[in-house]
Design a protein around this motif. Structure first.
Motif, mmCIF file in Angstrom:
data_model
loop_
_atom_site.group_PDB
_atom_site.id
_atom_site.type_symbol
_atom_site.label_atom_id
_atom_site.label_comp_id
_atom_site.label_asym_id
_atom_site.label_seq_id
_atom_site.Cartn_x
_atom_site.Cartn_y
_atom_site.Cartn_z
ATOM 1 N N UNK A 130 0.837 -1.204 0.000
ATOM 2 C CA UNK A 130 0.000 0.000 0.000
ATOM 3 C C UNK A 130 0.871 1.254 0.000
ATOM 4 N N UNK A 131 1.984 1.187 0.724
ATOM 5 C CA UNK A 131 2.920 2.311 0.734
ATOM 6 C C UNK A 131 3.545 2.535 -0.629
ATOM 7 N N UNK A 132 3.840 1.452 -1.334
ATOM 8 C CA UNK A 132 4.385 1.556 -2.692
ATOM 9 C C UNK A 132 3.374 2.232 -3.622
ATOM 10 N N UNK A 133 2.141 1.754 -3.570
ATOM 11 C CA UNK A 133 1.099 2.331 -4.412
ATOM 12 C C UNK A 133 0.868 3.797 -4.076
ATOM 13 N N UNK A 134 0.884 4.129 -2.799
ATOM 14 C CA UNK A 134 0.681 5.517 -2.388
ATOM 15 C C UNK A 134 1.754 6.426 -2.997
ATOM 16 N N UNK A 135 2.992 5.954 -2.994
ATOM 17 C CA UNK A 135 4.088 6.758 -3.549
ATOM 18 C C UNK A 135 3.965 6.888 -5.064
ATOM 19 N N UNK A 136 3.614 5.782 -5.724
ATOM 20 C CA UNK A 136 3.440 5.818 -7.180
ATOM 21 C C UNK A 136 2.290 6.754 -7.560
ATOM 22 N N UNK A 137 1.190 6.642 -6.859
ATOM 23 C CA UNK A 137 0.031 7.504 -7.123
ATOM 24 C C UNK A 137 0.385 8.975 -6.877
ATOM 25 N N UNK A 138 1.142 9.224 -5.805
ATOM 26 C CA UNK A 138 1.566 10.590 -5.485
ATOM 27 C C UNK A 138 2.391 11.166 -6.639
ATOM 28 N N UNK A 139 3.298 10.338 -7.205
ATOM 29 C CA UNK A 139 4.123 10.817 -8.306
ATOM 30 C C UNK A 139 3.253 11.134 -9.524
ATOM 31 N N UNK A 140 2.304 10.258 -9.807
ATOM 32 C CA UNK A 140 1.418 10.495 -10.946
ATOM 33 C C UNK A 140 0.614 11.775 -10.765
ATOM 34 N N UNK A 141 0.053 11.941 -9.579
ATOM 35 C CA UNK A 141 -0.751 13.136 -9.308
ATOM 36 C C UNK A 141 0.100 14.404 -9.387
ATOM 37 N N UNK A 142 1.325 14.315 -8.845
ATOM 38 C CA UNK A 142 2.225 15.474 -8.880
ATOM 39 C C UNK A 142 2.662 15.783 -10.307
ATOM 40 N N UNK A 143 2.812 14.735 -11.117
ATOM 41 C CA UNK A 143 3.195 14.926 -12.512
ATOM 42 C C UNK A 143 2.101 15.660 -13.272
ATOM 43 N N UNK A 144 0.859 15.270 -13.037
ATOM 44 C CA UNK A 144 -0.273 15.934 -13.695
ATOM 45 C C UNK A 144 -0.357 17.396 -13.257
ATOM 46 N N UNK A 145 -0.084 17.630 -11.983
ATOM 47 C CA UNK A 145 -0.154 18.993 -11.436
ATOM 48 C C UNK A 145 1.103 19.808 -11.723
ATOM 49 N N UNK A 146 2.089 19.164 -12.355
ATOM 50 C CA UNK A 146 3.383 19.808 -12.639
ATOM 51 C C UNK A 146 4.026 20.317 -11.342
ATOM 52 N N UNK A 147 3.950 19.476 -10.328
ATOM 53 C CA UNK A 147 4.468 19.793 -9.001
ATOM 54 C C UNK A 147 5.816 19.096 -8.813
ATOM 55 N N UNK A 148 6.901 19.817 -9.078
ATOM 56 C CA UNK A 148 8.241 19.236 -8.999
ATOM 57 C C UNK A 148 8.578 18.763 -7.584
ATOM 58 N N UNK A 149 8.203 19.553 -6.579
ATOM 59 C CA UNK A 149 8.481 19.159 -5.193
ATOM 60 C C UNK A 149 7.701 17.898 -4.819
ATOM 61 N N UNK A 150 6.466 17.816 -5.301
ATOM 62 C CA UNK A 150 5.662 16.632 -5.029
ATOM 63 C C UNK A 150 6.264 15.389 -5.655
ATOM 64 N N UNK A 151 6.781 15.529 -6.865
ATOM 65 C CA UNK A 151 7.417 14.395 -7.536
ATOM 66 C C UNK A 151 8.667 13.946 -6.774
#
Length: 210
Positions: free
Chosen positions: A103-124
């Motif tokens: 679940x932690x792995x998925x959370x991190x992957x999802x976070x990267x995807x969401x940050x990528x869509x938002x163009x959030x470099x710090x989030x990525x």
């Protein structure tokens, strides 16, 4: 036969090996066929993981909320199948612990995807750090459960897996579908290697089960 039910495959004495599946002729599991069935089942589960995470990332990038939500549901279902596959050998508490790590792995992957869509470099960047820490956690858990899985090797293998996720999502964000296709081929092969590594370790640790 549905490969995601690996937990059942490790408990029954009659299965339907892959090579007789079309003819629907059950065969008795012997040492070789039991290990092969397990290897193929684990390959199926881990490739399913990258299939649904890829579907989420693509739908997310295209702002397709319903499709992304459906893919996310399947990612979670697949994680439960992977975790429960170890229950017959290590017990349900261990399976629950693995599920928490997945679940932690998925959370991190999802976070990267969401940050990528938002163009959030710090989030990525934060997501990559989470992926790295999580890979270390999974490696520690698996190596402590099975002495045939060196922790350092697992950290490298799981780190490479996280790198494939990142490369895939970056390619999708740029519309680089040729590059993403090449990454998918490497990603899929890597998942098969991971599944084969886990299977070999299980067979060595539990020879009486195979």
């Amino acid at each position: 036969m549905k490969f995601r039910t690996l937990a059942l495959l490790l408990l029954v004495t009659l299965v339907q090996p892959l090579w007789t599946q079309a003819a629907q002729e059950p065969a008795k599991v012997t040492g070789d066929s039991a290990s092969l069935t397990t290897r193929l089942a684990l390959r199926d589960l881990w490739v399913e993981h990258i299939f649904w995470t890829r579907n989420y990332a693509f739908a997310n990038q295209q702002h397709q909320k319903k499709e992304a939500a459906a893919a996310a549901t399947e990612v979670v279902a697949n994680a439960k199948s992977i975790a429960n596959s170890i229950a017959p050998l290590y017990g349900q508490p261990a399976a629950d612990q693995l599920l928490e790590l997945l679940a932690g792995h998925w959370s991190a992957v999802k976070h990267y995807s969401d940050a990528s869509v938002a163009k959030d470099a710090d989030g990525k960047k934060a997501a990559v750090n989470d992926m790295t820490r999580n890979a270390q956690g999974i490696a520690k858990f698996l190596s402590s459960a099975n002495p045939n899985l060196p922790e350092d090797a697992l950290v490298s293998m799981l780190g490479a897996h996280g790198g494939h996720h990142v490369a895939q999502m970056d390619a999708l964000a740029k519309g680089d579908f040729v590059g993403e296709a090449k990454n998918w081929a490497a990603m899929r092969q890597h998942m098969q290697v991971l599944a084969d590594t886990l299977t070999a370790a299980l067979v060595k640790q539990f020879p009486d089960k195979f």
